[in-house]
Design a protein around this motif. Structure first.
Motif, PDB file in Angstrom:
ATOM      1  N   ASP A  54      19.869 -21.413   5.201  1.00  0.00           N
ATOM      2  CA  ASP A  54      18.634 -20.850   5.911  1.00  0.00           C
ATOM      3  C   ASP A  54      18.376 -19.525   5.577  1.00  0.00           C
ATOM      4  O   ASP A  54      17.107 -18.985   5.455  1.00  0.00           O
ATOM      5  N   ILE A  55      19.453 -18.775   4.824  1.00  0.00           N
ATOM      6  CA  ILE A  55      19.155 -17.449   4.209  1.00  0.00           C
ATOM      7  C   ILE A  55      18.199 -17.461   3.288  1.00  0.00           C
ATOM      8  O   ILE A  55      17.294 -16.778   3.120  1.00  0.00           O
ATOM      9  N   THR A  56      18.427 -18.364   2.151  1.00  0.00           N
ATOM     10  CA  THR A  56      17.664 -18.779   0.953  1.00  0.00           C
ATOM     11  C   THR A  56      16.165 -18.755   1.421  1.00  0.00           C
ATOM     12  O   THR A  56      15.127 -18.290   0.753  1.00  0.00           O
ATOM     13  N   VAL A  57      16.056 -19.924   2.275  1.00  0.00           N
ATOM     14  CA  VAL A  57      14.817 -20.096   2.720  1.00  0.00           C
ATOM     15  C   VAL A  57      13.839 -19.034   3.168  1.00  0.00           C
ATOM     16  O   VAL A  57      12.689 -18.790   2.975  1.00  0.00           O
ATOM     17  N   ARG A  58      14.541 -18.263   4.201  1.00  0.00           N
ATOM     18  CA  ARG A  58      14.119 -17.233   4.902  1.00  0.00           C
ATOM     19  C   ARG A  58      13.752 -16.220   3.833  1.00  0.00           C
ATOM     20  O   ARG A  58      12.496 -15.609   4.175  1.00  0.00           O
ATOM     21  N   THR A  59      14.451 -16.096   2.828  1.00  0.00           N
ATOM     22  CA  THR A  59      14.450 -15.065   2.057  1.00  0.00           C
ATOM     23  C   THR A  59      13.309 -15.081   0.923  1.00  0.00           C
ATOM     24  O   THR A  59      12.361 -14.170   0.432  1.00  0.00           O
ATOM     25  N   MET A  60      13.133 -16.479   0.428  1.00  0.00           N
ATOM     26  CA  MET A  60      12.154 -17.037  -0.778  1.00  0.00           C
ATOM     27  C   MET A  60      10.869 -17.168  -0.140  1.00  0.00           C
ATOM     28  O   MET A  60      10.022 -17.230  -0.843  1.00  0.00           O
ATOM     29  N   LYS A  61      10.741 -17.886   0.852  1.00  0.00           N
ATOM     30  CA  LYS A  61       9.522 -18.367   1.391  1.00  0.00           C
ATOM     31  C   LYS A  61       8.386 -17.684   1.417  1.00  0.00           C
ATOM     32  O   LYS A  61       7.263 -17.957   1.069  1.00  0.00           O
ATOM     33  N   PRO A  62       8.508 -16.318   1.708  1.00  0.00           N
ATOM     34  CA  PRO A  62       7.230 -15.541   1.591  1.00  0.00           C
ATOM     35  C   PRO A  62       6.832 -15.183   0.374  1.00  0.00           C
ATOM     36  O   PRO A  62       5.679 -14.752   0.179  1.00  0.00           O
ATOM     37  N   TYR A  63       7.678 -15.368  -0.688  1.00  0.00           N
ATOM     38  CA  TYR A  63       7.124 -15.362  -2.051  1.00  0.00           C
ATOM     39  C   TYR A  63       6.830 -16.609  -2.930  1.00  0.00           C
ATOM     40  O   TYR A  63       6.426 -16.575  -3.857  1.00  0.00           O
ATOM     41  N   ALA A  64       6.861 -17.641  -1.839  1.00  0.00           N
ATOM     42  CA  ALA A  64       6.435 -19.112  -2.499  1.00  0.00           C
ATOM     43  C   ALA A  64       4.944 -19.230  -2.525  1.00  0.00           C
ATOM     44  O   ALA A  64       4.024 -18.521  -1.608  1.00  0.00           O
ATOM     45  N   GLY A  65       4.430 -19.986  -3.149  1.00  0.00           N
ATOM     46  CA  GLY A  65       2.999 -20.367  -2.954  1.00  0.00           C
ATOM     47  C   GLY A  65       2.830 -21.410  -2.152  1.00  0.00           C
ATOM     48  O   GLY A  65       3.883 -22.052  -1.343  1.00  0.00           O
ATOM     49  N   PRO A  66       1.594 -22.150  -2.120  1.00  0.00           N
ATOM     50  CA  PRO A  66       1.240 -23.148  -0.777  1.00  0.00           C
ATOM     51  C   PRO A  66       2.191 -24.409  -0.980  1.00  0.00           C
ATOM     52  O   PRO A  66       2.880 -24.670  -2.102  1.00  0.00           O
ATOM     53  N   ARG A  67       2.464 -24.852   0.307  1.00  0.00           N
ATOM     54  CA  ARG A  67       3.498 -26.062   0.350  1.00  0.00           C
ATOM     55  C   ARG A  67       2.953 -27.295  -0.356  1.00  0.00           C
ATOM     56  O   ARG A  67       1.656 -27.923  -0.135  1.00  0.00           O
ATOM     57  N   THR A  68       3.702 -27.705  -1.300  1.00  0.00           N
ATOM     58  CA  THR A  68       3.513 -28.898  -2.114  1.00  0.00           C
ATOM     59  C   THR A  68       4.590 -29.832  -2.179  1.00  0.00           C
ATOM     60  O   THR A  68       4.377 -30.999  -2.686  1.00  0.00           O
ATOM     61  N   ALA A  69       5.866 -29.322  -1.693  1.00  0.00           N
ATOM     62  CA  ALA A  69       6.876 -30.122  -1.916  1.00  0.00           C
ATOM     63  C   ALA A  69       7.782 -30.195  -0.405  1.00  0.00           C
ATOM     64  O   ALA A  69       7.685 -29.304   0.127  1.00  0.00           O
ATOM     65  N   THR A  70       8.770 -31.063  -0.293  1.00  0.00           N
ATOM     66  CA  THR A  70       9.607 -31.155   0.752  1.00  0.00           C
ATOM     67  C   THR A  70      10.770 -30.732   0.592  1.00  0.00           C
ATOM     68  O   THR A  70      11.455 -30.660  -0.437  1.00  0.00           O
ATOM     69  N   LEU A  71      11.443 -29.955   1.626  1.00  0.00           N
ATOM     70  CA  LEU A  71      12.834 -29.599   1.378  1.00  0.00           C
ATOM     71  C   LEU A  71      13.575 -30.777   2.328  1.00  0.00           C
ATOM     72  O   LEU A  71      13.619 -31.026   3.682  1.00  0.00           O
ATOM     73  N   VAL A  72      14.609 -31.286   1.681  1.00  0.00           N
ATOM     74  CA  VAL A  72      15.433 -32.387   2.449  1.00  0.00           C
ATOM     75  C   VAL A  72      15.857 -31.994   3.741  1.00  0.00           C
ATOM     76  O   VAL A  72      16.729 -30.914   4.008  1.00  0.00           O
ATOM     77  N   GLY A  73      15.810 -32.847   4.711  1.00  0.00           N
ATOM     78  CA  GLY A  73      16.595 -32.459   6.269  1.00  0.00           C
ATOM     79  C   GLY A  73      15.851 -31.331   6.758  1.00  0.00           C
ATOM     80  O   GLY A  73      16.372 -30.998   7.841  1.00  0.00           O
ATOM     81  N   ARG A  74      14.651 -30.618   6.480  1.00  0.00           N
ATOM     82  CA  ARG A  74      14.083 -29.489   7.081  1.00  0.00           C
ATOM     83  C   ARG A  74      12.741 -29.693   7.354  1.00  0.00           C
ATOM     84  O   ARG A  74      11.988 -30.654   6.473  1.00  0.00           O
ATOM     85  N   SER A  75      12.158 -29.187   8.398  1.00  0.00           N
ATOM     86  CA  SER A  75      10.818 -29.307   8.682  1.00  0.00           C
ATOM     87  C   SER A  75       9.908 -28.405   7.917  1.00  0.00           C
ATOM     88  O   SER A  75       8.726 -28.912   7.650  1.00  0.00           O
ATOM     89  N   GLU A  76      10.438 -27.254   7.273  1.00  0.00           N
ATOM     90  CA  GLU A  76       9.591 -26.609   6.296  1.00  0.00           C
ATOM     91  C   GLU A  76       9.210 -27.121   4.873  1.00  0.00           C
ATOM     92  O   GLU A  76      10.155 -27.932   4.493  1.00  0.00           O
ATOM     93  N   GLY A  77       8.204 -26.822   4.136  1.00  0.00           N
ATOM     94  CA  GLY A  77       8.215 -27.323   3.017  1.00  0.00           C
ATOM     95  C   GLY A  77       8.037 -25.943   2.109  1.00  0.00           C
ATOM     96  O   GLY A  77       8.504 -24.785   2.523  1.00  0.00           O
ATOM     97  N   GLY A  78       7.856 -26.077   0.838  1.00  0.00           N
ATOM     98  CA  GLY A  78       7.436 -25.050  -0.037  1.00  0.00           C
ATOM     99  C   GLY A  78       6.831 -25.344  -1.372  1.00  0.00           C
ATOM    100  O   GLY A  78       6.396 -26.628  -1.194  1.00  0.00           O
ATOM    101  N   ASP A  79       6.669 -24.666  -2.239  1.00  0.00           N
ATOM    102  CA  ASP A  79       6.200 -24.867  -3.696  1.00  0.00           C
ATOM    103  C   ASP A  79       7.255 -25.706  -4.551  1.00  0.00           C
ATOM    104  O   ASP A  79       8.385 -25.682  -3.983  1.00  0.00           O
ATOM    105  N   ALA A  80       6.879 -26.075  -5.616  1.00  0.00           N
ATOM    106  CA  ALA A  80       7.796 -26.811  -6.139  1.00  0.00           C
ATOM    107  C   ALA A  80       8.945 -26.039  -6.779  1.00  0.00           C
ATOM    108  O   ALA A  80      10.406 -26.577  -6.683  1.00  0.00           O
ATOM    109  N   ALA A  81       8.887 -24.683  -6.922  1.00  0.00           N
ATOM    110  CA  ALA A  81      10.139 -23.873  -7.441  1.00  0.00           C
ATOM    111  C   ALA A  81      11.112 -23.756  -6.285  1.00  0.00           C
ATOM    112  O   ALA A  81      12.161 -23.622  -6.466  1.00  0.00           O
ATOM    113  N   LEU A  82      10.463 -23.375  -5.126  1.00  0.00           N
ATOM    114  CA  LEU A  82      11.432 -23.290  -3.846  1.00  0.00           C
ATOM    115  C   LEU A  82      11.892 -24.670  -3.612  1.00  0.00           C
ATOM    116  O   LEU A  82      13.173 -24.744  -3.284  1.00  0.00           O
TER     117      LEU A  82
END
Length: 451
Positions: A54-82
């Protein structure tokens, strides 16, 4: 590439990974790779809602690009690096993932996370993912073999340090890098390899596992775009293996390459926590059932096992669930108290319970001739008995493996425990059929939590 270059073991390893084709991989090896993938989705579900994630997603997501990839077990997505970073974290955070016994490495987490992040972002096939998974797993395990046992015993967290090579080789193979570019990917991975055993039992451990996936993905992508590295990144005078092992066993990089498959020796855990604790769990469960043994009856425990059992798990005073995953004293007390060793036995609440109940004194006897899957246990009771048992091959070890059905059940259990509402049977079926799926992203989307 010169003749001298071609003689270097890392050049031969890079060439193998670059030229590997799915049809070159025996079916038994491909099946083991599928088993690894089924298992790693189970453990990714288990870790997906952990506070560290939770902390990692909350901290890193503002610095990520557009959503292109899935986070397992979560509703949020992220870019490939995240996605690579977070999914590797989630899969390894409980130490419930696969284990390559020869190195005590968890090969799948960094590799699967990097592969699916790249595949989902660029719509690559399941067959490409399976090829990359085998290539990456083979590379990271062989690099681990070349440094073992020194590297891990010295304090390097081998899942992270070797995982970056596995992720780089996996994505490189999936992208079709030639041998020269693959070597450069390994060279770029080498300078980003990190991870410390000192961080086990803390949130910090998971950052190096996530970093291994993300940095391996980056290394392959850079190499694909012409980025270069040293000519001998592993065996050079100041290359990775000579810096990180004393001495390195360079022949391990290439011996039996293409005929002896390290990834086919992977194993899967029935219990969370350090793999060296599993034979102890089996032994105490056996004694508890055979003798009606409870924690209140135990005066002391003697354990004869591989030296890593003592070196990694002699932690009598743990205070958190995360620390308890690598504590023999807590593990023994929890098994004797509750008669099981699931995720609920490695929580803050369980640690407080064993602390109140009293963790019995535990004496270690090192036996370097034993495998990590073996242990001899003597439980001395308060009424003067000495109860003995020996475990030759713990459940889940290479000699006593989990069945396909048991691994599937692990996915169902851990997805349910995480509150996942998606179609788990369909996800499991899609992983077994991965090499027949045109878009590997379909698998990841099945693993996303409905919004």
């Amino acid at each position: 590439m010169t003749e001298t270059d071609a003689s270097l073991p890392e050049v031969q390893l890079a060439t193998f990974a670059a030229r590997l084709r799915l049809e070159d991989i025996p079916e038994r090896v491909r099946h083991e790779a599928r088993r690894s993938l089924v298992n790693i989705f189970a453990t990714a579900f288990a870790g997906s809602a952990e506070p560290a994630v939770d902390i990692t997603v909350r901290t890193m997501k503002p610095y990520a690009g557009p959503r292109t990839a899935t986070l397992v077990g979560r509703s949020e997505g992220g870019d490939a690096a995240l996605a690579a970073f977070v999914n590797a974290m989630s899969a390894n955070i409980h130490d419930f993932d696969d284990t390559h016994q020869a190195t005590v490495m968890h090969p799948a987490a960094p590799v699967f996370a990097a592969l699916f992040a790249q595949a989902e972002t660029h719509r690559l096939s399941g067959a490409q993912v399976l090829l990359g998974f085998v290539a990456g797993g083979e590379v990271e395990c062989r690099i681990g073999n070349a440094m073992s046992p020194y590297h891990y015993a010295r304090g390097w967290h081998i899942t992270s340090t070797c995982g970056v090579f596995g992720a780089a080789a996996a994505v490189g193979a999936m992208l079709g890098l030639d041998a020269g570019a693959m070597l450069h990917a390994l060279g770029t991975a080498a300078v980003q390899s990190s991870g410390l055993v000192e961080a086990l039992g803390t949130m910090a451990k998971s950052t190096s596992v996530g970093g291994a996936a993300r940095n391996g993905l980056l290394s392959a992508r850079l190499a694909a775009d012409g980025f270069t590295g040293p000519a001998a990144p592993l065996s050079g005078r100041r290359g990775y293996l000579r810096v990180h092992a004393d001495p390195p066993r360079l022949e391990a990089l290439t011996e039996g390459l293409g005929s002896q498959w390290e990834i086919a020796t992977n194993t899967y855990k029935p219990y969370p926590g350090g793999i060296v604790l599993h034979p102890l769990v089996d032994a105490l469960l056996e004694l508890r059932q055979a003798h009606g043994l409870g924690l209140d009856q135990v005066a002391a425990i003697e354990v004869t096992g591989h030296p890593l059992l003592r070196e990694r798990t002699d932690r009598p005073d743990v205070t958190t669930g995360r620390e308890s995953q690598v504590s023999a004293q807590h593990t023994a007390a929890a098994v004797l108290l509750r008669g099981r060793a699931g995720l609920d036995e490695f929580t803050d609440e369980a640690v407080a319970e064993t602390g109140r109940a009293g963790r019995p004194p535990l004496v270690f006897h090192d036996d370097a001739g034993r495998g990590i899957e073996s242990v001899a246990v003597v439980v001395r009771t308060r009424d003067g008995r000495a109860l003995r048992t020996e475990i030759a091959a713990a459940l889940g070890s290479e000699a006593n493996p989990l069945s396909d059905g048991q691994i599937e059940a692990k996915v169902v259990e851990l997805a349910g425990r995480a509150g996942f509402k998606g179609d788990v049977p369909r996800l499991i079926d899609s992983i077994w059929r991965i090499d027949r799926i045109a878009d590997a992203g379909e698998i990841m989307r099945l693993a996303a939590s409905p919004a």
